[in-house]
Design an enzyme around this catalytic site. Structure first.
Site, PDB file in Angstrom:
ATOM      1  N   LYS A  84       0.838  -1.206   0.000  1.00 21.87           N
ATOM      2  CA  LYS A  84       0.000   0.000   0.000  1.00 21.87           C
ATOM      3  C   LYS A  84       0.868   1.249   0.000  1.00 21.87           C
ATOM      4  CE  LYS A  84      -3.748   2.076   2.781  1.00 21.87           C
ATOM      5  NZ  LYS A  84      -4.611   1.862   3.983  1.00 21.87           N
ATOM      6  N   SER A 153      -9.302   2.257   2.832  1.00 22.52           N
ATOM      7  CA  SER A 153      -8.354   2.985   2.014  1.00 22.52           C
ATOM      8  C   SER A 153      -7.334   2.096   1.307  1.00 22.52           C
ATOM      9  CB  SER A 153      -7.595   3.977   2.898  1.00 22.52           C
ATOM     10  OG  SER A 153      -6.864   3.282   3.914  1.00 22.52           O
ATOM     11  N   SER A 177     -10.284  -0.057   6.852  1.00 23.28           N
ATOM     12  CA  SER A 177      -9.527  -0.031   5.601  1.00 23.28           C
ATOM     13  C   SER A 177      -8.896  -1.352   5.195  1.00 23.28           C
ATOM     14  CB  SER A 177      -8.439   1.045   5.676  1.00 23.28           C
ATOM     15  OG  SER A 177      -9.019   2.318   5.772  1.00 23.28           O
TER      16      SER A 177
END
Length: 434
Positions: A84, A153, A177
């Protein structure tokens, strides 16, 4: 079941990380063959999904050849990994989902990334995240239907694993997330107990909430990945010698779950009962149920401080939604923050006592299927409480809704019970598959 190395490259992308790891450890599969299959898959699906901010096929191939020619490096030897874009990486830019950091090149890896590399993982690239892991999304689409959100996210990480681009990916959770994008993309996501995986080198949003987690295709996969970052090899043992006592917790937000999500949840409970689990209904007290609102205030107040430089020096490069969140956080007084801490401590104790009567809680993972459109990443409602309490939680896929998109259930354990929680989640996963 493990695949033989004689299978074609597309078959290799269907391997779970744990199955691939066994083959790699036995030298029955080369890191280069697995990587090439993943790269082929990325090239086929990336134009429509846009899960990656950066990836380096040539650099990854060079490392794969080194791994194939040298000793076994560790538990993640030869496994391609998506990271990420909230984590610092020494060989890729780290923009944190913001135009403020478009040219940012860290000198070092985040601690979690360094631990994965040391265990033999091949960092293939950086996956798309929302703006500072908040609300404003990137361009990533859902692997089951790119017109729908993959959640956030950790959008790109979940989409990349769900699309079989990589077997494993790193994520973080402050509200939902990891759990929500895992549910939307039909994969397993695991958020360990707060603080067990180091956050050094990760862009901070909320000091008391940010938690490192990971994505895979089964419980064994996420146990493998996160155990490396937590230096907890016992997480990989997945003991299942006792059928779990399951607390069925529809929560105070049950009416916010779609009919399909409710039906999938009820069906899962019935199947687990039939498999011999001891199932009891659990109702949250009002003090615990109100934690969803407390979570929002804690996150906003801590983000106001964590993003002070960006807020003060680059306000024109922040989205309107983030600016509104930071303004709201700045209005929360120090005294209110202390009250929130006391509220959370009391609720954590209360919930902890409840686990004397059950091993894990079962709740919906999300309100339903992934929303249409890429402007929003979905409602984090069903994970806020558990993130605030710092409890370990997993998403397990439980079929599909009327739009043909995945649905999930959330398995939650007591704080610092990650070994047992993973084991019970493994039992639940196998029982639902039987």
């Amino acid at each position: 079941m493990d695949f033989a190395v004689t299978h074609t490259a597309p078959d290799l992308t269907r391997l779970t990380a744990s199955a691939a790891a066994r083959l790699l450890q036995r030298r029955e599969l080369t890191a280069l063959a697995l990587l090439d299959a993943c790269i082929e898959r990325i090239e086929a699906r990336e134009p429509e999904l846009q899960a990656w901010r950066h990836y380096d096929a040539d650099g990854a191939r060079a490392l794969a050849r080194q791994l194939d020619g040298g000793p076994i490096r560790g538990p993640l030897h030869g496994l391609p990994l998506g990271v990420k874009d909230l984590f610092d990486t020494r060989d890729f830019p780290s923009a944190y989902g913001s135009p403020i950091y478009q040219a940012h090149r860290p000198a070092h890896d985040a601690a979690a990334v360094a631990l994965c590399r040391d265990a033999g993982a091949i960092v293939l690239g950086k996956t798309v995240t929302t703006e500072f892991a908040t609300f404003t999304p990137g361009p990533t689409g859902n692997p089951h239907n790119p017109a729908h959100t993959p959640g956030g996210s950790s959008s790109g990480s979940a989409a990349a694993v769900g699309a079989h681009m990589v077997p494993l990916a790193l994520g973080t959770q402050t509200a939902a997330s990891v759990i929500r994008p895992a549910a939307y993309c039909g994969i397993v996501g695991f958020k360990p107990s707060f603080g067990l995986i180091p956050r050094a080198g990760i862009k901070s949003l909320s000091e008391s909430l940010d938690t490192v987690g990971g994505f895979g295709r089964c419980v064994e996969d996420v146990a493998l990945l996160t155990s490396v970052m937590a230096n907890a090899p016992q997480w990989r043992q997945l003991p299942t010698d006792r059928k779990p006592r399951i607390g069925v917790c529809r929560t105070a937000f049950w009416d916010r779950a779609s009919p399909a999500a409710q039906a999938a949840f009820h069906d899962a409970v019935q199947r687990l009962t039939a498999q011999g689990a001891h199932v009891v209904d659990v109702t949250l007290s009002d003090a615990v149920a109100t934690l969803a609102d407390v979570h929002d205030e804690v996150m906003s107040a801590e983000a106001f401080k964590a993003l002070a430089d960006e807020r003060l020096n680059h306000p024109d490069l922040l989205s309107e939604r983030l600016q509104a969140m930071l303004e709201r956080g700045g209005q929360i007084s120090f005294e209110q923050s202390l009250q929130h801490r006391a509220h959370v401590a009391s609720a954590r104790h209360q919930v902890g006592r409840g686990f004397a009567d059950y091993d894990v809680l079962l709740t919906p993972s999300a309100c339903g299927e992934a929303e249409l459109g890429l402007e929003r990443t979905g409602d984090p409602l069903f994970s806020r409480i558990w993130s605030l309490l710092g409890l370990p939680s997993l998403n397990l896929p439980v079929g599909f809704g009327p739009q043909g998109l995945p649905l999930g259930i959330q398995v939650i354990g007591p704080v610092m019970s990650d070994t047992a929680t993973l084991g019970f989640a493994h039992w639940i996963e196998r029982s639902l598959a039987s």
